[in-house]
Motif scaffolding. Structure first.
Motif, PDB file in Angstrom:
ATOM      1  N   TYR A  51       0.808  -1.078   0.033  1.00 33.86           N
ATOM      2  CA  TYR A  51      -0.115   0.123   0.081  1.00 33.86           C
ATOM      3  C   TYR A  51       0.758   1.237  -0.209  1.00 33.86           C
ATOM      4  CZ  TYR A  51      -4.321   2.792   1.048  1.00 33.86           C
ATOM      5  OH  TYR A  51      -5.320   3.539   0.696  1.00 33.86           O
ATOM      6  N   GLY A  52       2.328   0.961   0.183  1.00 34.41           N
ATOM      7  CA  GLY A  52       3.024   2.161   0.340  1.00 34.41           C
ATOM      8  C   GLY A  52       3.183   2.887   1.545  1.00 34.41           C
ATOM      9  N   VAL A  53       3.125   2.331   2.591  1.00 38.66           N
ATOM     10  CA  VAL A  53       3.160   2.733   4.122  1.00 38.66           C
ATOM     11  C   VAL A  53       4.629   2.349   4.293  1.00 38.66           C
ATOM     12  CG1 VAL A  53       2.668   2.397   6.398  1.00 38.66           C
ATOM     13  CG2 VAL A  53       0.790   2.025   4.608  1.00 38.66           C
ATOM     14  N   GLU A  54       5.224   3.570   4.758  1.00 36.69           N
ATOM     15  CA  GLU A  54       6.795   3.445   5.291  1.00 36.69           C
ATOM     16  C   GLU A  54       6.626   3.021   6.851  1.00 36.69           C
ATOM     17  OE1 GLU A  54       9.982   6.505   6.564  1.00 36.69           O
ATOM     18  OE2 GLU A  54       9.506   6.900   4.571  1.00 36.69           O
ATOM     19  N   ILE A  55       7.662   1.872   6.867  1.00 37.01           N
ATOM     20  CA  ILE A  55       7.630   1.430   8.297  1.00 37.01           C
ATOM     21  C   ILE A  55       8.904   1.798   9.003  1.00 37.01           C
ATOM     22  CG2 ILE A  55       7.721  -0.645   9.550  1.00 37.01           C
ATOM     23  CD1 ILE A  55       6.081  -1.961   7.446  1.00 37.01           C
ATOM     24  N   ARG A  56       8.640   2.482  10.083  1.00 42.04           N
ATOM     25  CA  ARG A  56      10.045   2.986  10.775  1.00 42.04           C
ATOM     26  C   ARG A  56      10.214   2.018  12.158  1.00 42.04           C
ATOM     27  NH1 ARG A  56       9.746   9.387  10.390  1.00 42.04           N
ATOM     28  NH2 ARG A  56       9.821   9.577   8.018  1.00 42.04           N
ATOM     29  N   GLY A  57      11.061   1.124  12.282  1.00 42.54           N
ATOM     30  CA  GLY A  57      10.969   0.120  13.157  1.00 42.54           C
ATOM     31  C   GLY A  57      11.931   0.259  14.174  1.00 42.54           C
ATOM     32  N   CYS A  58      11.762  -0.617  15.235  1.00 41.40           N
ATOM     33  CA  CYS A  58      13.137  -0.741  16.180  1.00 41.40           C
ATOM     34  C   CYS A  58      14.038  -1.781  15.539  1.00 41.40           C
ATOM     35  CB  CYS A  58      12.507  -1.168  17.603  1.00 41.40           C
ATOM     36  SG  CYS A  58      11.651  -2.569  17.682  1.00 41.40           S
ATOM     37  N   SER A  65       5.445   4.025  12.740  1.00 44.19           N
ATOM     38  CA  SER A  65       6.337   3.437  13.985  1.00 44.19           C
ATOM     39  C   SER A  65       5.800   2.258  14.350  1.00 44.19           C
ATOM     40  CB  SER A  65       6.804   4.394  14.812  1.00 44.19           C
ATOM     41  OG  SER A  65       5.716   4.924  15.726  1.00 44.19           O
ATOM     42  N   VAL A  66       6.869   1.254  14.328  1.00 46.25           N
ATOM     43  CA  VAL A  66       6.672  -0.182  14.839  1.00 46.25           C
ATOM     44  C   VAL A  66       7.722  -0.786  15.934  1.00 46.25           C
ATOM     45  CG1 VAL A  66       6.117  -2.501  14.325  1.00 46.25           C
ATOM     46  CG2 VAL A  66       5.553  -0.913  12.755  1.00 46.25           C
ATOM     47  N   LYS A  67       7.089  -0.962  17.006  1.00 45.28           N
ATOM     48  CA  LYS A  67       8.181  -1.668  18.048  1.00 45.28           C
ATOM     49  C   LYS A  67       7.602  -3.091  18.513  1.00 45.28           C
ATOM     50  CE  LYS A  67      10.046  -0.311  22.348  1.00 45.28           C
ATOM     51  NZ  LYS A  67      10.106   0.759  23.609  1.00 45.28           N
ATOM     52  N   TYR A  73      13.036  -4.368   5.258  1.00 46.01           N
ATOM     53  CA  TYR A  73      12.860  -3.276   4.229  1.00 46.01           C
ATOM     54  C   TYR A  73      12.346  -2.048   5.241  1.00 46.01           C
ATOM     55  CZ  TYR A  73       8.326  -5.531   4.588  1.00 46.01           C
ATOM     56  OH  TYR A  73       7.054  -6.135   4.999  1.00 46.01           O
ATOM     57  N   ALA A  74      12.165  -2.305   6.473  1.00 46.64           N
ATOM     58  CA  ALA A  74      11.805  -1.124   7.461  1.00 46.64           C
ATOM     59  C   ALA A  74      13.000  -0.283   7.681  1.00 46.64           C
ATOM     60  CB  ALA A  74      11.354  -1.765   8.796  1.00 46.64           C
ATOM     61  N   VAL A  75      12.583   1.021   7.793  1.00 43.44           N
ATOM     62  CA  VAL A  75      13.905   1.856   8.107  1.00 43.44           C
ATOM     63  C   VAL A  75      14.149   2.128   9.804  1.00 43.44           C
ATOM     64  CG1 VAL A  75      13.444   3.112   5.801  1.00 43.44           C
ATOM     65  CG2 VAL A  75      12.453   4.073   8.012  1.00 43.44           C
ATOM     66  N   PRO A  76      14.952   2.490  10.197  1.00 41.21           N
ATOM     67  CA  PRO A  76      15.372   2.792  11.667  1.00 41.21           C
ATOM     68  C   PRO A  76      14.070   3.783  12.252  1.00 41.21           C
ATOM     69  CG  PRO A  76      17.554   2.864  10.454  1.00 41.21           C
ATOM     70  CD  PRO A  76      16.273   2.855   9.519  1.00 41.21           C
ATOM     71  N   ALA A  77      13.769   3.448  13.267  1.00 45.14           N
ATOM     72  CA  ALA A  77      12.876   4.389  14.200  1.00 45.14           C
ATOM     73  C   ALA A  77      13.827   5.255  15.190  1.00 45.14           C
ATOM     74  CB  ALA A  77      12.038   3.742  14.822  1.00 45.14           C
ATOM     75  N   THR A  78      13.438   6.365  15.047  1.00 51.86           N
ATOM     76  CA  THR A  78      14.260   7.387  15.978  1.00 51.86           C
ATOM     77  C   THR A  78      13.408   7.703  17.228  1.00 51.86           C
ATOM     78  OG1 THR A  78      13.420   9.238  14.993  1.00 51.86           O
ATOM     79  CG2 THR A  78      15.465   8.401  13.903  1.00 51.86           C
ATOM     80  N   GLU A  79      13.891   8.227  18.417  1.00 50.56           N
ATOM     81  CA  GLU A  79      13.085   8.501  19.476  1.00 50.56           C
ATOM     82  C   GLU A  79      12.109   9.692  19.166  1.00 50.56           C
ATOM     83  OE1 GLU A  79      11.754   9.074  23.195  1.00 50.56           O
ATOM     84  OE2 GLU A  79      13.123   7.594  22.539  1.00 50.56           O
ATOM     85  N   GLU A  80      12.509  10.285  18.218  1.00 50.84           N
ATOM     86  CA  GLU A  80      11.389  11.276  17.776  1.00 50.84           C
ATOM     87  C   GLU A  80       9.998  10.629  17.305  1.00 50.84           C
ATOM     88  OE1 GLU A  80      10.797  15.342  14.810  1.00 50.84           O
ATOM     89  OE2 GLU A  80      12.929  14.180  15.093  1.00 50.84           O
TER      90      GLU A  80
END
Length: 417
Positions: A284-291, A319-321, A300-307
């Motif tokens: 669907y084109g959702v970007e995942i920012r993961g721990c 954001s996914v944890k 394919y998830a990109v790193p999640a930051t504290e922000e």
């Protein structure tokens, strides 16, 4: 005439209108609302032409697609706005009535509901807010002053003109519905200090707008909050429900405050569940920012930051944890929640009750999408906003929240001894 004089005139008209609206009957208010609903349909072409100007300007400014989608009006959208007014007509009038009791000394006391008076709305982007706010204020006997954002100014001008003319032609006092036609910041700041004319200000928009109003207003504020909404997929979640609910909460309408922004997944189900929801999000084109633990499962998830944990994306980003337990999930939500809407997906009754009891938010769900936090979906008709504070309203704000209490006391020469 400078902006301060302009606003004083608007405030005076609103206050005069509010005095008359307070005792305007339900039949008159409903007649005016029906006329407003029809006027939107009759003036559809003018509304759509104005909206094209807003959309074009937004595209030229390079605004995000999600914001432009919130601005866009269509024939179907105008019909929906018109129908929302008709739903308000069908709702009970919140003004009047109330509990009645007699004291031992013979005094009769009634607790009745009365309008707040003059309600000012400061809001962004969505032009439907102009109509929703006006309809709810009118039905509850309040005059309203509307100050929309620059992105929708042309649409708002036409919408406000159309509905205010229809209302005035059907028994509603002049000045009951007014739009500030200028979007200069100075007008908004002055509006926030008009205690003499305004009884309450309701900001509706992003975190920056709400913070500005709360920090600068000398008029009482009902704070409608930003939505960093969470979903927690528990150890005992049904995978099919978890995929369906989470996907809906994130993608059904990502640019709104009740859309999902953070997904928490119990470590015991992460290996199986994350690839399932990840596949749907990716398609669907959702970007995942993961721990780090998420990224080991979804490369394919990109790193999640504290922000990221405190960000309201209003976009196709999540954001996914992975968490060790429901306790860690509750702690995470306690730390980052904006107290809007939170949901747990689980088949475990004990876990669901812990979540319901321990989460402090305006709306808390079990096995349901956060997208249901809405006045219409709760059966309230149109809403004026989602309050995340605790006084005097919380959650979807509709007609009852636009009233306050008046005590009426009947005596027969009673005196205090």
């Amino acid at each position: 005439m400078d902006f301060a004089e302009d606003l004083i005139m608007i405030g005076q008209r609103a206050k005069n209108a509010a005095r008359k609206l307070a005792f305007t009957g339900t039949e008159t208010k409903n007649k005016a609302l029906l006329a407003m609903a029809q006027a939107l349909l009759d003036n559809q072409d003018a509304i759509l032409e104005a909206n094209v100007l807003d959309i074009t300007a937004a595209e030229e400014k390079g605004l995000k697609k999600s914001l432009i989608n919130r601005l866009r009006l269509t024939s179907a959208g105008i019909a929906d706005i018109s129908n929302a007014i008709k739903e308000v007509v069908g709702l009970p009038d919140p003004v009047g009535g109330g509990e009645l009791w007699k004291r031992p000394n013979g005094l009769v006391i009634q607790k009745t509901m009365v309008p707040l008076g003059v309600v000012a709305m400061i809001y962004e982007a969505r032009p439907n807010v102009t109509v929703d706010a006006a309809a709810l204020c009118l039905k509850s006997g309040n005059a309203c002053i509307l100050r929309g954002g620059s992105e929708a100014i042309e649409s708002n001008k036409v919408l406000a003109r159309v509905i205010s003319e229809a209302a005035e032609q059907n028994g509603i006092p002049e000045g009951a519905i007014q739009l500030i036609p200028k979007t200069d910041r100075a007008y908004a700041l002055q509006l926030m200090r008009m205690n003499k004319y305004i009884d309450v200000i309701i900001p509706r928009g992003g975190a920056g707008l709400i913070r500005t109003v709360v920090e600068n207003s000398t008029v009482p504020v009902i704070e409608t909050g930003t939505g960093v909404c969470h979903a927690y997929v528990d150890l005992d979640a049904d995978y099919e429900k978890a995929v369906s609910v989470v996907f809906n909460a994130k993608t059904q309408k990502p640019g709104v405050c009740n859309a999902l922004e953070t997904l928490l997944v119990h470590e015991a189900v992460a290996e199986e569940y994350l690839p399932m929801i990840g596949k749907k999000f990716k398609a669907y084109g959702v970007e995942i920012r993961g721990c780090d633990r998420v990224r080991k499962i979804l490369d394919y998830a990109v790193p999640a930051t504290e922000e990221d944990w405190s960000t309201e994306y209003l976009d196709l980003i999540i954001s996914v944890k992975v968490v060790n337990s429901i306790d860690e999930a509750l702690d995470h939500i306690y730390t980052y929640s904006t107290k809007h809407s939170e949901t747990i997906i689980t088949e475990n009754y004990t876990a669901s009750q812990r979540f319901l009891n321990e989460i402090d938010a305006a709306a808390v769900y079990v096995n349901a999408s956060t997208r249901f936090t809405d006045g219409g979906r709760f059966g309230f008709g149109a809403e004026i906003g989602i309050s995340t504070q605790k006084l005097h309203a919380r959650g979807p704000m509709a007609l009852p929240e636009l009233t306050t209490i008046k005590y009426i006391v009947y005596g027969n020469g009673h005196i205090v001894e």
